[in-house]
Scaffold this active site. Sequence first.
Site, PDB file in Angstrom:
ATOM      1  CG  ASP A 204     -31.897 -23.524  43.602  1.00 40.74           C
ATOM      2  OD1 ASP A 204     -32.331 -22.529  43.003  1.00 40.74           O
ATOM      3  OD2 ASP A 204     -32.488 -24.618  43.616  1.00 40.74           O
ATOM      4  CG  HIS A 278     -33.522 -23.583  40.043  1.00 37.23           C
ATOM      5  ND1 HIS A 278     -34.194 -23.105  41.141  1.00 37.23           N
ATOM      6  CD2 HIS A 278     -34.444 -24.217  39.280  1.00 37.23           C
ATOM      7  CE1 HIS A 278     -35.483 -23.449  41.068  1.00 37.23           C
ATOM      8  NE2 HIS A 278     -35.656 -24.114  39.933  1.00 37.23           N
ATOM      9  CD  GLU A 353     -39.437 -24.955  39.722  1.00 38.81           C
ATOM     10  OE1 GLU A 353     -40.572 -24.979  40.198  1.00 38.81           O
ATOM     11  OE2 GLU A 353     -38.419 -24.735  40.404  1.00 38.81           O
TER      12      GLU A 353
HETATM   13  C1  ACM Z   1     -38.572 -28.996  41.625  1.00 39.74           C
HETATM   14  O1  ACM Z   1     -39.342 -29.173  42.584  1.00 39.74           O
HETATM   15  N1  ACM Z   1     -38.405 -27.792  41.108  1.00 39.74           N
HETATM   16  C2  ACM Z   1     -37.832 -30.102  41.057  1.00 39.74           C
END
Ligand code: ACM
Length: 640
Positions: A204, A278, A353
């Site tokens: 991440d 991410h 995201e």
């Molecule tokens: C997530 O909670 N961004 C998968």
Amino acid sequence: MKKTLLAFLTSLALVQVFSQEQGPQPTLIPAPVSLQVNAGTFILPKAITVEAPDQPALTQTLKELKDHLSIPTGYVPPVSKTANPAATIRLILNKTPDTELGGEGYRLAITSKNIVIRANQPAGLFYGIQSLWQLFSKEIESSKPVKGISWQAPCVTITDYPRFGWRGLMFDVSRHFFTKIEVKSFIDEMVKYKYNLLHFHLTDDEGWRIQIKSLPRLTEVGAWSAHRVGTFGTFSVPGPDEPLDNGGFYTQDDIRELVAYAKDRFVDILPEVDVPGHSMAAIVSYPELSCTEGAEKYRVISGEKFMNWPGPQAIVDNTLCPANEKIYPFLDKVFTEVAALFPFGYIHVGGDECAKNFWEKSEAVKQLMQKEGLKNMEEVQSYFEKRVEKIVESKGKKVIGWDEILEGGLAPNAAVMSWRGIAGGIAAAKLGHQVVMSPTTFVYLDYMQGDAILEPPVYATLRLKTAYSFEPVPDGVDPKLIRGGQANLWTEQVYNTRHLQYMIWPRSLAVAECLWSPKDKKDWNSFARRTEAQFARMDIEQVKYARSMFDPIFTVKRDDNANDSISVGLSTEVDGLDIYYSFDNSNPDNFYPKYTVPLSIPKDASMLKVITYRDGKPIGRQTDMPVEELKKRARLKKPE
Ligand code: ACM
């Protein structure tokens, strides 16, 4: 004749009394498919013997069985690998498969003479043993010898097997790094409740946690950030000379060790490499993966704000650039090594995201769109996901991703993990794709589990009772496409294992039951009672858990046409508690007013203090609620 009948009736009555005196009813979590409590009690003799099949897959199970029995009791059982009808505990693999049980089911019979567990596969025996521990006196969980206990279990007949094959817990080891030993204890705890999949969120923005030998900078650079504690997302940006010594990673040997550890406990590990969003840790390691100039100045995120929500809109570009051909050989190297390390059939490729605002500005992305006929940024991500799927499949693995991978067109064979509610899962299943349900609304373990006034702050709340109402199969969806579900522990706000346990338990008990037990066996009141019994076991195991289900819940209502006047409702998740309160700043107990109807706030009162009791004893935490906070909540709430 009459005498015989009388004697028979008396003996029946005695059996009744005896069985009533056996002590509490079984408190198994997850609830088994069928449980019959019979008269009588099994009392563990000092001279225990165990019969077990001669199966390498059970080596660790037998070691754990011996330790679990002998450490608290002091009775050390010999194990025989040949049939021994006289053994105290008999673990038997069926020669002819028992069609009701499948690969993970078991039958457990406890009589006053012995304990017999039968299964088709080693995993079934393992789960039968997990149930057995929960039936024994709770002190069986002690890691030290316990004196003066009669080691007993009720006589029962159990048939049990799971509703779903995918019973996952996700562990984010990127936002905060957890050691190999901590990951092992996470696995130890999850299997007690029959979870069988660890979703390992390995990469991440805040850290790359898996050694990739062909890309050494991922862990030389990408695993390290500046040390911060407090409220994640608000931290200061690291200074130019600040040491970046916070973090860590797993070597490939560590990963192999964890995979083997999990396998010995019938757990698969699903690795996640979260791309194309991410990805700050990867970009800091190899800035050429970005489409944005200046990426070589970026740092691994230490908890400073770098995204705007809702959006997401990135303040610094944390994405791999789909128009940058360098990312595909990079991902090929990553997935080659990841695929070789994890035997599980799927690799999770993230997809969630992904901020698109830097892609929107990128000339390279514009050219890619023209060349490939991509109409919007979702299609740009979809182009990326399809190429990623080809790479992953070339390593002999299947792709699973968060539900954003549906946007712009799903890759042909991808499975979807539905997290933004269940809509993504429904859409994917309607297209014939495999689905794992993991919606924020029911299974996000990073959310607060009680009132924000008491809990470490997070932006949302998920109470135990809501988690317990998780239903993975939506109406109208082919249940065969729903592989199961999982609960997710994101660790932005989780700095250590004690808090990790607090966030996991008891909500993961609730999710375990939703994933294992038949739908018609679910019963909140029964679950709450059984959860309390598990708390007593966790106390002995020294595992931390949240008792928020006993705390008061505040609901506010604006009084009609009165300016700032509100009424306050008090309730609890668990039935049968008494709620006492004060408005005079003193600490209430069970001699204070007992809550019965919604409260009006006395003029000039500034604090409402509340405590819950059961049977004359305090059970919840005292909650001190400022009146101003209640008024704020009432103002925020839409009028009903
Ligand atoms: C997530 O909670 N961004 C998968």
